[in-house]
Scaffold this active site. Structure first.
Site, PDB file in Angstrom:
ATOM      1  N   TYR A 180       0.848  -1.201   0.000  1.00 55.55           N
ATOM      2  CA  TYR A 180       0.000   0.000   0.000  1.00 55.55           C
ATOM      3  C   TYR A 180       0.884   1.252   0.000  1.00 55.55           C
ATOM      4  O   TYR A 180       0.644   2.196  -0.762  1.00 55.55           O
ATOM      5  CB  TYR A 180      -0.909  -0.035   1.231  1.00 55.55           C
ATOM      6  CG  TYR A 180      -1.861   1.136   1.340  1.00 55.55           C
ATOM      7  CD1 TYR A 180      -2.987   1.226   0.518  1.00 55.55           C
ATOM      8  CD2 TYR A 180      -1.651   2.144   2.280  1.00 55.55           C
ATOM      9  CE1 TYR A 180      -3.866   2.289   0.632  1.00 55.55           C
ATOM     10  CE2 TYR A 180      -2.528   3.207   2.400  1.00 55.55           C
ATOM     11  CZ  TYR A 180      -3.639   3.275   1.574  1.00 55.55           C
ATOM     12  OH  TYR A 180      -4.513   4.338   1.684  1.00 55.55           O
ATOM     13  N   ALA A 191     -12.476  -2.329   7.584  1.00 51.07           N
ATOM     14  CA  ALA A 191     -11.867  -3.627   7.265  1.00 51.07           C
ATOM     15  C   ALA A 191     -10.533  -3.774   7.990  1.00 51.07           C
ATOM     16  O   ALA A 191     -10.195  -4.852   8.494  1.00 51.07           O
ATOM     17  CB  ALA A 191     -11.677  -3.743   5.758  1.00 51.07           C
TER      18      ALA A 191
HETATM   19  P1  NAD Z   1     -13.540   3.215   1.256  1.00 49.34           P
HETATM   20  O1  NAD Z   1     -13.175   1.780   1.223  1.00 49.34           O
HETATM   21  O2  NAD Z   1     -14.760   3.621   2.009  1.00 49.34           O
HETATM   22  O3  NAD Z   1     -13.634   3.803  -0.239  1.00 49.34           O
HETATM   23  C1  NAD Z   1     -12.888   3.273  -1.291  1.00 49.34           C
HETATM   24  C2  NAD Z   1     -13.833   2.999  -2.448  1.00 49.34           C
HETATM   25  O4  NAD Z   1     -13.058   2.527  -3.561  1.00 49.34           O
HETATM   26  C3  NAD Z   1     -14.879   1.912  -2.123  1.00 49.34           C
HETATM   27  O5  NAD Z   1     -16.195   2.426  -2.298  1.00 49.34           O
HETATM   28  C4  NAD Z   1     -14.560   0.800  -3.116  1.00 49.34           C
HETATM   29  O6  NAD Z   1     -15.697   0.092  -3.581  1.00 49.34           O
HETATM   30  C5  NAD Z   1     -13.873   1.589  -4.232  1.00 49.34           C
HETATM   31  N1  NAD Z   1     -13.086   0.722  -5.107  1.00 49.34           N
HETATM   32  C6  NAD Z   1     -12.259  -0.305  -4.762  1.00 49.34           C
HETATM   33  N2  NAD Z   1     -11.772  -0.906  -5.865  1.00 49.34           N
HETATM   34  C7  NAD Z   1     -12.293  -0.242  -6.927  1.00 49.34           C
HETATM   35  C8  NAD Z   1     -12.175  -0.394  -8.325  1.00 49.34           C
HETATM   36  N3  NAD Z   1     -11.414  -1.385  -8.869  1.00 49.34           N
HETATM   37  N4  NAD Z   1     -12.833   0.460  -9.131  1.00 49.34           N
HETATM   38  C9  NAD Z   1     -13.617   1.434  -8.602  1.00 49.34           C
HETATM   39  N5  NAD Z   1     -13.780   1.635  -7.264  1.00 49.34           N
HETATM   40  C10 NAD Z   1     -13.132   0.789  -6.450  1.00 49.34           C
HETATM   41  O7  NAD Z   1     -12.260   3.904   1.890  1.00 49.34           O
HETATM   42  P2  NAD Z   1     -11.783   5.422   1.877  1.00 49.34           P
HETATM   43  O8  NAD Z   1     -10.975   5.584   3.093  1.00 49.34           O
HETATM   44  O9  NAD Z   1     -12.886   6.364   1.615  1.00 49.34           O
HETATM   45  O10 NAD Z   1     -10.779   5.372   0.645  1.00 49.34           O
HETATM   46  C11 NAD Z   1     -10.717   6.434  -0.287  1.00 49.34           C
HETATM   47  C12 NAD Z   1      -9.252   6.727  -0.597  1.00 49.34           C
HETATM   48  O11 NAD Z   1      -8.645   7.273   0.575  1.00 49.34           O
HETATM   49  C13 NAD Z   1      -8.446   5.485  -0.969  1.00 49.34           C
HETATM   50  O12 NAD Z   1      -7.619   5.778  -2.063  1.00 49.34           O
HETATM   51  C14 NAD Z   1      -7.606   5.234   0.267  1.00 49.34           C
HETATM   52  O13 NAD Z   1      -6.394   4.592  -0.059  1.00 49.34           O
HETATM   53  C15 NAD Z   1      -7.397   6.645   0.764  1.00 49.34           C
HETATM   54  N6  NAD Z   1      -7.030   6.774   2.172  1.00 49.34           N
HETATM   55  C16 NAD Z   1      -7.828   6.243   3.157  1.00 49.34           C
HETATM   56  C17 NAD Z   1      -7.442   6.395   4.495  1.00 49.34           C
HETATM   57  C18 NAD Z   1      -8.263   5.829   5.625  1.00 49.34           C
HETATM   58  O14 NAD Z   1      -7.766   5.813   6.753  1.00 49.34           O
HETATM   59  N7  NAD Z   1      -9.493   5.394   5.403  1.00 49.34           N
HETATM   60  C19 NAD Z   1      -6.271   7.097   4.811  1.00 49.34           C
HETATM   61  C20 NAD Z   1      -5.499   7.612   3.790  1.00 49.34           C
HETATM   62  C21 NAD Z   1      -5.887   7.455   2.466  1.00 49.34           C
END
Ligand code: NAD
Length: 268
Positions: A156, A197
């Site tokens: 990641y 998750a």
């Molecule tokens: P989240 O899991 O709620 O949202 C991620 C979304 O991406 C989900 O709705 C999922 O269905 C979608 N997704 C996954 N694979 C896909 C694909 N092949 N095509 C289209 N959509 C797809 O989690 P989030 O935290 O809202 O994540 C959003 C972004 O923020 C991500 O890039 C994640 O890496 C980043 N991020 C999250 C955190 C955290 O702590 N949650 C911290 C830093 C960065």
């Protein structure tokens, strides 16, 4: 708000990947209140989500960001429907908590495909439309893991480091066309499927939650994680005219997590 919106013309079109939940969904809702025409995509939407988005005048499309044909069809369809595309936010992302020696080739491909190749495909297909609109803006949701590698999820971290590099490189390449490319680098964001998750997979959920707060001094001080709507505010800022000279910026939203070893983790 929606009554007021319906009497005003929508000003700009923004596309958002991974918009079904978490940061992408919060960004969609915020931009919809700012008179953006918002079209979100995702691989699936929870039951009722599409109807709720529709009530907020947010359009939803199924699109897997790892498939070029999906991304191209989504962006071309949006351009045909709206006449112009001004911004795209790549929020789709997946995590992987495993030492590198346990990572399968398929897992490596999946993380790099969603997080990095997805950003590439979105940029590739959106930039011609931004160019046609006379300029525009891309925002990638990277991570603090893209600024400082992390012990527990190396693949990641690698993918997000590459998203930071892609953001800066495209910012340089497309600045002459008034296309800005920025990223946000959040720390631990609660109320997201990814964090749910992550915590669910821990042997001790409460301890995992406390550990994530301890790594981010402001999260520790406030006793809570970052909220998706707080990340959305920074995305909206980077899309706004207030940041017309800002490009190649990777805005850290991690409560000080990437600054160094915090007081809470200090040890000899
Ligand atoms: P989240 O899991 O709620 O949202 C991620 C979304 O991406 C989900 O709705 C999922 O269905 C979608 N997704 C996954 N694979 C896909 C694909 N092949 N095509 C289209 N959509 C797809 O989690 P989030 O935290 O809202 O994540 C959003 C972004 O923020 C991500 O890039 C994640 O890496 C980043 N991020 C999250 C955190 C955290 O702590 N949650 C911290 C830093 C960065």
């Amino acid at each position: 708000m929606s009554d007021q919106r319906s009497s005003l013309p929508l000003s700009r079109t923004c596309l958002i990947t991974g918009g079904a939940s978490g940061i992408g969904a919060a960004t969609a809702r915020l931009l919809a209140t700012q008179r953006f025409r918002v079209i979100v995509s995702d691989i699936d939407f929870p039951i009722g989500a599409r109807e709720e988005f529709a009530r907020q005048q947010i359009e939803t499309v199924l699109c897997d960001v790892t498939r070029e044909s999906d991304v191209a069809a989504w962006i071309e369809g949006a351009a045909r429907a709206t006449g112009r595309i001004d911004c795209l936010v790549h929020s789709a992302g997946v995590g992987l908590v495993k030492p590198i020696t346990d990572v399968s080739e398929a897992e490596w491909d999946r993380v790099l495909d969603v997080n990095l190749k997805g950003a590439f495909l979105c940029a590739k297909h959106a930039i011609p439309h931004l160019r046609r609109a006379g300029g525009g803006s891309l925002v990638n949701i990277a991570s603090n893991a893209g600024l400082l590698p992390r012990f527990h999820d190396p693949v990641y971290s690698i993918s997000k480091g590459a998203v930071v590099a892609l953001t800066k490189t495209l910012a340089l390449c497309h600045a002459p066309e008034k296309i800005r490319v920025n990223a946000v680098c959040p720390g631990p964001v609660g109320d997201t499927r990814m964090m749910d998750a992550d915590l669910a997979s821990a042997a001790d959920r409460e301890r995992a939650f406390r550990d994530r707060l301890a790594a981010s001094p402001i999260a520790h001080g406030l006793g809570r994680m970052i909220r998706p709507d707080e990340v959305a505010e920074s995305v909206a800022y980077l899309l706004s005219d207030a940041t017309v000279f800002v490009t190649g910026c990777c805005l850290t939203i991690d409560g000080g997590k990437s600054l160094g070893v915090p007081q809470t983790l200090f040890g000899d």
